[in-house]
Design an enzyme around this catalytic site. Structure first.
Site, PDB file in Angstrom:
ATOM      1  CG  ASP A 171      -4.775 -39.876 -40.514  1.00 25.43           C
ATOM      2  OD1 ASP A 171      -5.007 -39.220 -41.545  1.00 25.43           O
ATOM      3  OD2 ASP A 171      -4.732 -39.358 -39.376  1.00 25.43           O
ATOM      4  CE  LYS A 231      -6.097 -35.398 -46.421  1.00 20.84           C
ATOM      5  NZ  LYS A 231      -6.190 -35.888 -45.028  1.00 20.84           N
ATOM      6  CD  GLU A 264      -9.082 -37.152 -42.899  1.00 20.18           C
ATOM      7  OE1 GLU A 264      -9.453 -36.088 -42.361  1.00 20.18           O
ATOM      8  OE2 GLU A 264      -8.210 -37.189 -43.789  1.00 20.18           O
ATOM      9  CG  ASP A 305      -9.702 -33.709 -38.079  1.00 19.54           C
ATOM     10  OD1 ASP A 305      -8.690 -33.127 -37.640  1.00 19.54           O
ATOM     11  OD2 ASP A 305      -9.648 -34.660 -38.874  1.00 19.54           O
TER      12      ASP A 305
HETATM   13  P1  ADP Z   1      -3.169 -33.385 -40.001  1.00 24.68           P
HETATM   14  O1  ADP Z   1      -4.424 -34.141 -39.793  1.00 24.68           O
HETATM   15  O2  ADP Z   1      -3.395 -32.063 -40.676  1.00 24.68           O
HETATM   16  O3  ADP Z   1      -2.093 -34.167 -40.643  1.00 24.68           O
HETATM   17  P2  ADP Z   1      -2.503 -33.572 -37.161  1.00 24.68           P
HETATM   18  O4  ADP Z   1      -3.791 -34.042 -36.647  1.00 24.68           O
HETATM   19  O5  ADP Z   1      -1.360 -34.487 -37.116  1.00 24.68           O
HETATM   20  O6  ADP Z   1      -2.619 -32.928 -38.591  1.00 24.68           O
HETATM   21  O7  ADP Z   1      -2.137 -32.233 -36.365  1.00 24.68           O
HETATM   22  C1  ADP Z   1      -0.939 -31.583 -36.554  1.00 24.68           C
HETATM   23  C2  ADP Z   1      -0.992 -30.264 -35.836  1.00 24.68           C
HETATM   24  O8  ADP Z   1      -1.238 -30.499 -34.452  1.00 24.68           O
HETATM   25  C3  ADP Z   1       0.303 -29.500 -35.937  1.00 24.68           C
HETATM   26  O9  ADP Z   1       0.016 -28.125 -36.155  1.00 24.68           O
HETATM   27  C4  ADP Z   1       0.914 -29.701 -34.558  1.00 24.68           C
HETATM   28  O10 ADP Z   1       1.765 -28.635 -34.193  1.00 24.68           O
HETATM   29  C5  ADP Z   1      -0.327 -29.721 -33.699  1.00 24.68           C
HETATM   30  N1  ADP Z   1      -0.154 -30.347 -32.383  1.00 24.68           N
HETATM   31  C6  ADP Z   1       0.395 -31.552 -32.098  1.00 24.68           C
HETATM   32  N2  ADP Z   1       0.380 -31.785 -30.775  1.00 24.68           N
HETATM   33  C7  ADP Z   1      -0.180 -30.692 -30.198  1.00 24.68           C
HETATM   34  C8  ADP Z   1      -0.461 -30.322 -28.846  1.00 24.68           C
HETATM   35  N3  ADP Z   1      -0.149 -31.119 -27.823  1.00 24.68           N
HETATM   36  N4  ADP Z   1      -1.064 -29.122 -28.636  1.00 24.68           N
HETATM   37  C9  ADP Z   1      -1.363 -28.303 -29.664  1.00 24.68           C
HETATM   38  N5  ADP Z   1      -1.108 -28.595 -30.945  1.00 24.68           N
HETATM   39  C10 ADP Z   1      -0.533 -29.770 -31.211  1.00 24.68           C
HETATM   40 MG    MG Z   2      -5.837 -35.441 -39.704  1.00 26.73          MG
END
Ligand code: ADP
Ligand code: MG
Length: 607
Positions: free
Chosen positions: A13, A74, A151, A176
């Site tokens: 991912d 990205k 995704e 998402d």
């Molecule tokens: P991406 O798909 O954009 O790479 P992710 O799915 O990894 O992103 O999400 C990252 C985001 O999720 C960040 O803004 C992070 O701060 C937030 N995040 C991670 N854990 C939590 C949580 N427990 N509660 C709220 N936000 C969260």
């Molecule tokens: Mg993602």
């Protein structure tokens, strides 16, 4: 490749904020740790010594050296834009290749063998050029990209869509919300084929926006005390503290932020409530819900035709996100697979299929029920809402610790009753009451005294409920065996059977019951009843245990009277002697063990 090394295709991912690599081998799915973490920040940097750093190290230095760090590459994938790093320009494919290379390296180290093939996921809205750019990034990293998949498709695969044994057709909604982007897709599963029917999103909406809104709030609070403007570096530091606060607010009703010397004279110590945070981000969430509606209508379906909602992206752990979806679509969103990892897991499942490996099943321990607290206006209850208020929702992965805020309903309320329910309804009469306790000695303050109720549920289903008066820290807690709630039939059956034996003994005294030889069949001297025993925290089945002790004693007495081999008689006597000792000591575990031994002995000796 030698014949006994099976083909291996990793799943990646490649996220805007975080990237994850997973692999399925012999039907087992593993998320591969990168520097000890299950996900790696999609960050690339040049450190002060000129060394290339990728992942967490690069994210850390983004605060102090943003000019030497690239984040969110990205966003410009498949465009002619470039990123500056250490005074040089790089194409998005090149930066992405560095991220993919780091994931490949972690996979090889973990698996102890070379990895050359991968499945990489991209957002459903990515166009052909963006997909090709992703594929090229893979080649630059030394990976043959066997497939680029969407995704939401990957998420659906992780939830078991399209597998032979789940042959049913279904319509899924994948919501998402990540760090920088939001997207929602309707996915149709038909005859085992998983296909995105419609997808919408916003490439500039995500957790970053929420961190920025919190940062602005923090700055505002700082300005109330210190007039100086916040330098850029301090702002970035504050934002990173706010991201952690945001994450904490998913599980706790308050988060405290302490940052010293944000400005030469300015310390910030402030508390943000989940409620304030939810209000702050509401406009963005409303936007995502509009997107959901548009996607549903573009897919040519109505909300009623959706079979499952699945949550993807770190930010979907925010309770209000789950609640809004439940309210809007009338269905509890699924979140039992870690929303940060679910896409990589789906990619690994696709990888396994392409490698001719068995499709792995993802097994997670989840809470099978919703656990809530009753709030009622007036009396000794908490008063801000009527009915059962969920603290831990059904489908939440275990172990879990979650807390929510409640308030007292009347002025000068001295105590508060915490009633814990298991079940999906907000009507307590429809749920199972599994425990309650009283917190006494609350402060003499007007209605609205804040009580934080925290539930911790471990892997064995033991629920520890703690209620804390926020202003004083006065706390009380109980532990409830939620698994025991289902085993209640076993206890009831024991009691039932014991009652039957007693009835039988009463009705046919001459056949078995008159055995009263106090010398060889001892019994505790005190008036031990289930009721008195329960004062010292007897288990729920203590009555049944005592009844079965009595019944076993009678059977043993009868056998000894009939006469058995001396060795057997000695064994019976030894067990019998241990029974009153255990009862006197209220050692219920020991009593259980002793009765089991006795029962086995009797079983073999009785004809
Ligand atoms: P991406 O798909 O954009 O790479 P992710 O799915 O990894 O992103 O999400 C990252 C985001 O999720 C960040 O803004 C992070 O701060 C937030 N995040 C991670 N854990 C939590 C949580 N427990 N509660 C709220 N936000 C969260
Ligand atoms: Mg993602």
């Amino acid at each position: 490749m030698s014949q006994n090394v099976p083909p291996l295709v990793i799943g990646i991912d490649l996220g805007t904020t975080n990237s994850v690599v997973a692999v399925a081998q012999d039907g087992t799915l593993t998320v591969i740790p990168v520097n000890g973490q299950s996900s790696m920040p999609s960050a690339v940097g040049i450190d002060p010594t000129g060394k290339l750093v990728v992942g967490q190290a690069a994210k850390n230095q983004a605060i102090s050296a943003p000019e030497n760090t690239v984040l969110s590459i990205k966003r410009i994938m498949g465009t002619d834009a470039t990123a500056e790093l250490g005074g040089k320009s790089y194409r998005p494919e090149e930066i992405s290749a560095l991220i993919l290379g780091e994931l490949k390296r972690a996979a090889e180290e973990h698996l102890g063998r070379p990895v050359t093939q991968a499945v990489i996921t991209v957002p459903a809205f990515f166009n052909e050029r963006q997909r090709l750019a992703t594929q090229d990034a893979g080649s630059l990293a030394g990976l043959e990209v066997l497939r680029i998949i969407n995704e939401p498709t990957a998420a659906a695969l992780a939830y078991g869509a399209g597998q032979a044994d789940t042959a049913e057709d279904e319509t899924l909604l994948v919501y998402d919300l990540g760090g920088g982007t939001f997207d929602v897709s309707v996915v149709r599963v038909e005859n085992g084929i998983v296909e995105v029917r419609a997808s919408h999103g916003d490439i500039h909406l995500g957790g970053d926006d929420f961190d920025e809104a919190l940062t602005a709030l923090g700055e505002e609070r700082l300005r109330e005390k210190h007039a100086d403007a916040l330098p850029a570096a301090a702002q970035r530091r504050l934002k990173s503290a706010m991201e952690l606060a945001k994450i904490r607010l998913s599980d706790e009703p308050f988060a405290t932020i302490r940052e010293e010397y944000l400005t030469p004279s300015g310390h910030l110590e402030t508390e943000i409530s989940r409620h304030d945070y939810e209000q702050l981000i509401e406009p963005w969430l409303v936007k995502t819900l509009d997107c959901v509606q548009r996607t549903i209508s573009d897919a040519g379906i109505t909300a009623h035709e959706i079979d499952k909602i699945m949550l993807v992206g770190g930010v979907t752990r925010t309770p209000i996100v789950q609640e809004l979806l439940l309210r809007t679509l009338g269905m509890e969103p699924r979140h039992e697979i870690n929303p940060d990892l679910v896409v990589a897991m789906g990619a690994a499942i696709q990888g396994a299929t392409l490698a001719g490996q068995p499709a792995p099943a993802i097994l997670v321990d989840i809470s099978a029920h919703t656990y809530s607290v009753l709030a009622v206006v007036g009396g000794d209850f908490m008063g801000d809402l009527l009915g059962c208020c969920p603290v831990v929702r059904r489908g939440t992965p275990l172990p879990v610790t979650k807390a929510d805020l409640f308030t007292t309903g009347v002025d000068s309320q001295k105590k508060v009753a915490v009633k814990v329910f298991q079940g999906e309804s907000d009507d307590p009469s429809q749920n199972l009451s599994i425990g309650e306790f009283m917190v006494t000695g609350l402060s003499k303050v007007p209605a609205g005294n804040e009580i934080i109720v925290q539930f911790h549920i471990d892997l064995n289903g033991l629920l520890t409920a703690t209620a804390t008066e926020k202003r004083t820290g006065l706390a009380k807690s109980v532990t409830i065996d939620t698994a025991g709630q289902h085993r209640i039939n076993l206890d009831a059956a024991r009691t039932n059977l014991a009652a039957l034996f007693e009835e039988q003994d009463a009705a046919f005294p001459d056949e078995d019951d008159d055995f009263q030889d106090a010398d060889i069949i001892p019994w505790p001297s005190g008036e031990t009843t289930a009721a008195s025993a329960s004062e010292v925290e007897a288990p729920a089945n203590s009555a049944a245990l005592l009844a079965s002790a009595k019944s076993l004693r009678n059977r043993a007495g009868k056998l000894l009277e009939q006469g058995v081999a001396e060795a057997d008689a000695a064994a019976i006597r030894a067990s019998l002697a241990a029974v009153p000792v255990a009862i006197d000591a209220r050692d219920w575990d020991q009593l259980c063990t002793t009765l089991d031994t006795l029962s086995d002995l009797l079983f073999y000796l009785e004809d």
